[in-house]
Design a protein around this motif. Structure first.
Motif, PDB file in Angstrom:
ATOM      1  N   ILE A  13       0.841  -1.206   0.000  1.00 17.48           N
ATOM      2  CA  ILE A  13       0.000   0.000   0.000  1.00 17.48           C
ATOM      3  C   ILE A  13       0.870   1.248   0.000  1.00 17.48           C
ATOM      4  O   ILE A  13       0.606   2.205  -0.731  1.00 17.48           O
ATOM      5  CB  ILE A  13      -0.983  -0.024   1.188  1.00 17.48           C
ATOM      6  N   ALA A  14       1.954   1.230   0.787  1.00 10.85           N
ATOM      7  CA  ALA A  14       2.841   2.390   0.876  1.00 10.85           C
ATOM      8  C   ALA A  14       3.595   2.631  -0.420  1.00 10.85           C
ATOM      9  O   ALA A  14       3.863   3.781  -0.787  1.00 10.85           O
ATOM     10  CB  ALA A  14       3.819   2.207   2.028  1.00 10.85           C
ATOM     11  N   SER A  15       3.940   1.579  -1.119  1.00 10.02           N
ATOM     12  CA  SER A  15       4.803   1.714  -2.294  1.00 10.02           C
ATOM     13  C   SER A  15       4.068   1.713  -3.632  1.00 10.02           C
ATOM     14  O   SER A  15       4.694   1.869  -4.678  1.00 10.02           O
ATOM     15  CB  SER A  15       5.849   0.597  -2.297  1.00 10.02           C
ATOM     16  N   THR A  16       2.744   1.548  -3.608  1.00  5.78           N
ATOM     17  CA  THR A  16       1.968   1.476  -4.847  1.00  5.78           C
ATOM     18  C   THR A  16       1.006   2.655  -4.932  1.00  5.78           C
ATOM     19  O   THR A  16       0.085   2.761  -4.122  1.00  5.78           O
ATOM     20  CB  THR A  16       1.164   0.156  -4.908  1.00  5.78           C
ATOM     21  N   PRO A  17       1.207   3.533  -5.907  1.00  4.61           N
ATOM     22  CA  PRO A  17       0.258   4.643  -6.076  1.00  4.61           C
ATOM     23  C   PRO A  17      -1.138   4.112  -6.410  1.00  4.61           C
ATOM     24  O   PRO A  17      -1.272   3.150  -7.163  1.00  4.61           O
ATOM     25  CB  PRO A  17       0.824   5.435  -7.260  1.00  4.61           C
ATOM     26  N   ASP A  18      -2.151   4.726  -5.829  1.00  4.77           N
ATOM     27  CA  ASP A  18      -3.549   4.338  -6.059  1.00  4.77           C
ATOM     28  C   ASP A  18      -3.758   2.835  -5.837  1.00  4.77           C
ATOM     29  O   ASP A  18      -4.396   2.148  -6.650  1.00  4.77           O
ATOM     30  CB  ASP A  18      -3.999   4.728  -7.469  1.00  4.77           C
ATOM     31  N   CYS A  19      -3.228   2.325  -4.734  1.00  6.99           N
ATOM     32  CA  CYS A  19      -3.320   0.903  -4.429  1.00  6.99           C
ATOM     33  C   CYS A  19      -4.759   0.511  -4.088  1.00  6.99           C
ATOM     34  O   CYS A  19      -5.441   1.197  -3.329  1.00  6.99           O
ATOM     35  CB  CYS A  19      -2.394   0.569  -3.259  1.00  6.99           C
ATOM     36  N   THR A  20      -5.216  -0.568  -4.681  1.00  2.00           N
ATOM     37  CA  THR A  20      -6.560  -1.100  -4.431  1.00  2.00           C
ATOM     38  C   THR A  20      -6.462  -2.571  -4.053  1.00  2.00           C
ATOM     39  O   THR A  20      -5.398  -3.182  -4.196  1.00  2.00           O
ATOM     40  CB  THR A  20      -7.440  -0.984  -5.697  1.00  2.00           C
ATOM     41  N   ALA A  21      -7.561  -3.133  -3.606  1.00  5.99           N
ATOM     42  CA  ALA A  21      -7.599  -4.566  -3.286  1.00  5.99           C
ATOM     43  C   ALA A  21      -7.257  -5.400  -4.514  1.00  5.99           C
ATOM     44  O   ALA A  21      -6.554  -6.410  -4.411  1.00  5.99           O
ATOM     45  CB  ALA A  21      -8.976  -4.947  -2.743  1.00  5.99           C
ATOM     46  N   THR A  22      -7.710  -4.970  -5.670  1.00  7.70           N
ATOM     47  CA  THR A  22      -7.424  -5.695  -6.909  1.00  7.70           C
ATOM     48  C   THR A  22      -5.921  -5.753  -7.175  1.00  7.70           C
ATOM     49  O   THR A  22      -5.388  -6.798  -7.550  1.00  7.70           O
ATOM     50  CB  THR A  22      -8.144  -5.035  -8.100  1.00  7.70           C
ATOM     51  N   ILE A  23      -5.233  -4.656  -6.947  1.00  2.00           N
ATOM     52  CA  ILE A  23      -3.781  -4.622  -7.122  1.00  2.00           C
ATOM     53  C   ILE A  23      -3.101  -5.544  -6.113  1.00  2.00           C
ATOM     54  O   ILE A  23      -2.177  -6.283  -6.453  1.00  2.00           O
ATOM     55  CB  ILE A  23      -3.256  -3.170  -7.006  1.00  2.00           C
ATOM     56  N   ILE A  24      -3.568  -5.519  -4.876  1.00  6.13           N
ATOM     57  CA  ILE A  24      -2.990  -6.378  -3.836  1.00  6.13           C
ATOM     58  C   ILE A  24      -3.178  -7.847  -4.185  1.00  6.13           C
ATOM     59  O   ILE A  24      -2.270  -8.659  -4.012  1.00  6.13           O
ATOM     60  CB  ILE A  24      -3.592  -6.046  -2.450  1.00  6.13           C
ATOM     61  N   VAL A  25      -4.344  -8.202  -4.703  1.00 12.51           N
ATOM     62  CA  VAL A  25      -4.611  -9.578  -5.135  1.00 12.51           C
ATOM     63  C   VAL A  25      -3.568 -10.018  -6.152  1.00 12.51           C
ATOM     64  O   VAL A  25      -2.984 -11.101  -6.040  1.00 12.51           O
ATOM     65  CB  VAL A  25      -6.037  -9.708  -5.735  1.00 12.51           C
ATOM     66  N   LYS A  26      -3.310  -9.171  -7.140  1.00  9.45           N
ATOM     67  CA  LYS A  26      -2.357  -9.514  -8.201  1.00  9.45           C
ATOM     68  C   LYS A  26      -0.930  -9.592  -7.680  1.00  9.45           C
ATOM     69  O   LYS A  26      -0.197 -10.524  -7.993  1.00  9.45           O
ATOM     70  CB  LYS A  26      -2.443  -8.497  -9.335  1.00  9.45           C
ATOM     71  N   LYS A  27      -0.526  -8.612  -6.871  1.00 12.87           N
ATOM     72  CA  LYS A  27       0.867  -8.562  -6.416  1.00 12.87           C
ATOM     73  C   LYS A  27       1.179  -9.602  -5.337  1.00 12.87           C
ATOM     74  O   LYS A  27       2.311 -10.059  -5.244  1.00 12.87           O
ATOM     75  CB  LYS A  27       1.208  -7.161  -5.918  1.00 12.87           C
ATOM     76  N   MET A  28       0.190  -9.959  -4.526  1.00 14.51           N
ATOM     77  CA  MET A  28       0.429 -10.944  -3.468  1.00 14.51           C
ATOM     78  C   MET A  28       0.065 -12.353  -3.897  1.00 14.51           C
ATOM     79  O   MET A  28       0.295 -13.302  -3.155  1.00 14.51           O
ATOM     80  CB  MET A  28      -0.339 -10.559  -2.194  1.00 14.51           C
ATOM     81  N   ASP A  29      -0.537 -12.458  -5.071  1.00 11.10           N
ATOM     82  CA  ASP A  29      -0.958 -13.760  -5.600  1.00 11.10           C
ATOM     83  C   ASP A  29      -1.864 -14.491  -4.598  1.00 11.10           C
ATOM     84  O   ASP A  29      -1.648 -15.658  -4.257  1.00 11.10           O
ATOM     85  CB  ASP A  29       0.258 -14.618  -5.969  1.00 11.10           C
TER      86      ASP A  29
END
Length: 123
Positions: free
Chosen positions: A40-56
């Motif tokens: 969240i701190a390192s991703t601009p405009d971080c969303t749950a969808t982005i977290i799903v993709k990045k954390m697999d």
């Protein structure tokens, strides 16, 4: 010692250092929380969808994780973008403080490891 063993020792050392420096038990801070706060701190405009993709991870796991850290007050929703999966997440003041502590600990640990490598001629 093989690389795999060294890697696991390093990872265990990292976890123990983080836990001892920050009162993780009292705060309920888990490894997955640290990873999510970092994203969240390192991703601009971080969303749950982005977290799903990045954390697999699947969306249900991430939704539970986000709800958990929202309840702890470590993150906040930054306005509405329709459905919950696309709401922008930001660190709260307490979340930023935790992230700063972790960044400092990681830098100290990195310096310790590098000084050990330099001492052995692995630079």
């Amino acid at each position: 010692m093989r690389f795999k063993e060294l890697f696991f020792k390093f990872f265990q050392c990292y976890r123990l250092n983080i836990r001892s420096a920050i009162d993780t038990r009292e705060m309920g801070l888990k490894d997955i929380h640290v990873r999510c706060l970092f994203l969240i701190a390192s991703t601009p405009d971080c969303t749950a969808t982005i977290i799903v993709k990045k954390m697999d991870r699947d969306i249900v796991q991430v939704a539970c994780l986000i709800q958990e850290i929202l309840e702890k007050g470590w993150i906040e929703n930054q306005g509405e973008r329709g459905d919950k999966d696309n709401q922008v997440l930001i660190l709260s003041k307490s979340g930023s403080l935790i992230q700063q502590q972790i960044n400092t600990l990681e830098q100290n640990l990195e310096n310790l490891i590098l000084s050990g490598l330099y001492a052995t001629g692995c630079d």
